[in-house]
Design a protein around this motif. Sequence first.
Motif, mmCIF file in Angstrom:
data_model
loop_
_atom_site.group_PDB
_atom_site.id
_atom_site.type_symbol
_atom_site.label_atom_id
_atom_site.label_comp_id
_atom_site.label_asym_id
_atom_site.label_seq_id
_atom_site.Cartn_x
_atom_site.Cartn_y
_atom_site.Cartn_z
ATOM 1 N N ASN A 172 64.008 7.834 21.929
ATOM 2 C CA ASN A 172 62.671 8.163 22.403
ATOM 3 C C ASN A 172 61.639 8.026 21.290
ATOM 4 O OD1 ASN A 172 60.881 9.174 24.522
ATOM 5 N ND2 ASN A 172 60.721 11.009 23.250
ATOM 6 N N ARG A 223 60.998 4.396 20.606
ATOM 7 C CA ARG A 223 60.126 3.824 21.630
ATOM 8 C C ARG A 223 58.668 4.176 21.367
ATOM 9 N NH1 ARG A 223 57.808 6.022 25.836
ATOM 10 N NH2 ARG A 223 59.044 7.935 25.651
ATOM 11 N N LEU A 224 58.423 5.413 20.980
ATOM 12 C CA LEU A 224 57.057 5.829 20.673
ATOM 13 C C LEU A 224 56.516 5.080 19.452
ATOM 14 C CD1 LEU A 224 57.335 9.689 21.240
ATOM 15 C CD2 LEU A 224 56.212 8.011 22.710
ATOM 16 N N ARG A 277 57.389 2.017 18.551
ATOM 17 C CA ARG A 277 57.052 0.668 19.018
ATOM 18 C C ARG A 277 55.710 0.651 19.725
ATOM 19 N NH1 ARG A 277 61.265 -3.001 19.209
ATOM 20 N NH2 ARG A 277 63.359 -2.164 18.847
ATOM 21 N N GLU A 278 55.493 1.641 20.569
ATOM 22 C CA GLU A 278 54.243 1.683 21.317
ATOM 23 C C GLU A 278 53.046 1.862 20.388
ATOM 24 O OE1 GLU A 278 54.776 4.819 24.106
ATOM 25 O OE2 GLU A 278 56.128 3.674 25.407
ATOM 26 N N SER A 279 53.191 2.700 19.385
ATOM 27 C CA SER A 279 52.089 2.940 18.447
ATOM 28 C C SER A 279 51.772 1.687 17.637
ATOM 29 C CB SER A 279 52.439 4.094 17.503
ATOM 30 O OG SER A 279 52.627 5.297 18.216
ATOM 31 N N ARG A 323 52.558 -1.407 18.442
ATOM 32 C CA ARG A 323 52.048 -2.456 19.339
ATOM 33 C C ARG A 323 50.576 -2.240 19.638
ATOM 34 N NH1 ARG A 323 55.382 -4.265 24.606
ATOM 35 N NH2 ARG A 323 56.890 -4.525 22.894
ATOM 36 N N GLU A 324 50.199 -0.996 19.876
ATOM 37 C CA GLU A 324 48.804 -0.694 20.162
ATOM 38 C C GLU A 324 47.917 -1.052 18.980
ATOM 39 O OE1 GLU A 324 45.987 3.156 21.405
ATOM 40 O OE2 GLU A 324 48.166 3.378 21.204
ATOM 41 N N THR A 347 47.864 -4.926 18.489
ATOM 42 C CA THR A 347 47.091 -5.565 19.553
ATOM 43 C C THR A 347 45.601 -5.489 19.254
ATOM 44 O OG1 THR A 347 48.785 -5.053 21.199
ATOM 45 C CG2 THR A 347 46.572 -5.533 22.020
ATOM 46 N N GLU A 368 57.400 -6.064 16.545
ATOM 47 C CA GLU A 368 56.035 -5.997 17.062
ATOM 48 C C GLU A 368 55.105 -6.945 16.301
ATOM 49 O OE1 GLU A 368 55.271 -4.522 19.823
ATOM 50 O OE2 GLU A 368 57.364 -3.895 19.969
ATOM 51 N N ARG A 373 55.378 -10.361 17.661
ATOM 52 C CA ARG A 373 54.717 -10.545 18.955
ATOM 53 C C ARG A 373 53.259 -10.961 18.787
ATOM 54 N NH1 ARG A 373 56.939 -8.408 23.582
ATOM 55 N NH2 ARG A 373 54.825 -8.184 24.388
#
Length: 382
Positions: A4, A7-8, A10-12, A14-15, A18, A75, A78
């Motif tokens: 978990n 995953r958090l 990765r999201e941070s 990626r944000e 981006t 990330e 990407r």
Amino acid sequence: MDENELRLLRESVREALTALSPSSEVRARMASEDGWDRATWLRLCRELGLAGFMVPEEYGGGGFSAVELGAVFEEAGRTLLCAPLLATAGLAVPLLLALGDAEAHKRYLPGLCDGSLIVTVATTDTSGRSLVEVGAVKIGHRDGTPVLSGAVGFVVDGAAADVVLVPVRTEEGTAVYAVAADAPGVTVTPLTTLDQTRRQARISFQDAPATRLGEGDATGAMKKALDIARAMLAAEQAGGAAVCLEMAVEYGKTRVQFGRPIGSFQAFKQKAASLLIQVESARSAAEAAAQAAAVALDPHAAVRLPGLPDLAVVASVARISCSEAYVAVAAENIQLHGGIGFTWEHDAHLYFKRAWTSRELLGRPEEHTERLAALLTERGLM
């Protein structure tokens, strides 16, 4: 980190990437003289700690493992991040940690963590041969100071680096020397490469003053650092391959032909399914390599991640799988986009170029196939 938390993370990341590395920014950096933006890099280092993820907290780092850093590299792949991430976090930090030189840690790691210092590692001569295996750089002495003479090639972010770490073959084995990029006798020549999002350089030394890092034979440390870098590069390739597939699938949903989205055609579905298998296989290989890298740097990680093959084996497997997947998916992404995929305005060619140049870095798949066969034979598994 548990699943978990990863995953958090990765999201941070990626944000953040981006926002800081959209296509428009990538193209602007490609056209710039340096190839990357220092202000953006400082933000990534000081706000997200990207360069110092694996650096112990006592030196200003995050104290994370290669597993977490692998997620960061995925990330970064990407978004085609134009920054010295591979040079610093992927090459320099693992080598410094593997050498175990406390003074070098104090001297270089804090600056690497906050982004104020760019350090890279020379890995090949000007013909692409490994510096650990060939004596392309010679060591001498002048007034009691070690000096280097010779040339190295294809140095990742060599023109941006403040310090270059150079492995040198000696009678006792391998020694690693640090050379300031602005030292007398150092000539840095930027190279024209296919991929404009990652700069490389040729560096020549003519009696350039150097400082030795670590003691004894550094062959093992150099090989470990290179395999960790290969694991991180594999993660980056897996991220790039994944976004190429996403681009193709999204186009298949919106491009209409004969009154239907082209993604509804069986031929498109079969191709997409085949590419998905390659992408997921590459991601699995990259994750295994990152886990093996974590164990290589921290033996205690073996308790949490038992049963992994040794780093050298799994790093080569990851490089083979991720290199082949990225090139294949990036090429098919262009084809599945039809005519627009061949234009400069579309981003497909940027990923295709990154895929091919990444394939050549730190050993081509053919070289890793041979290396893997030798490693397995040596271990009695073939």
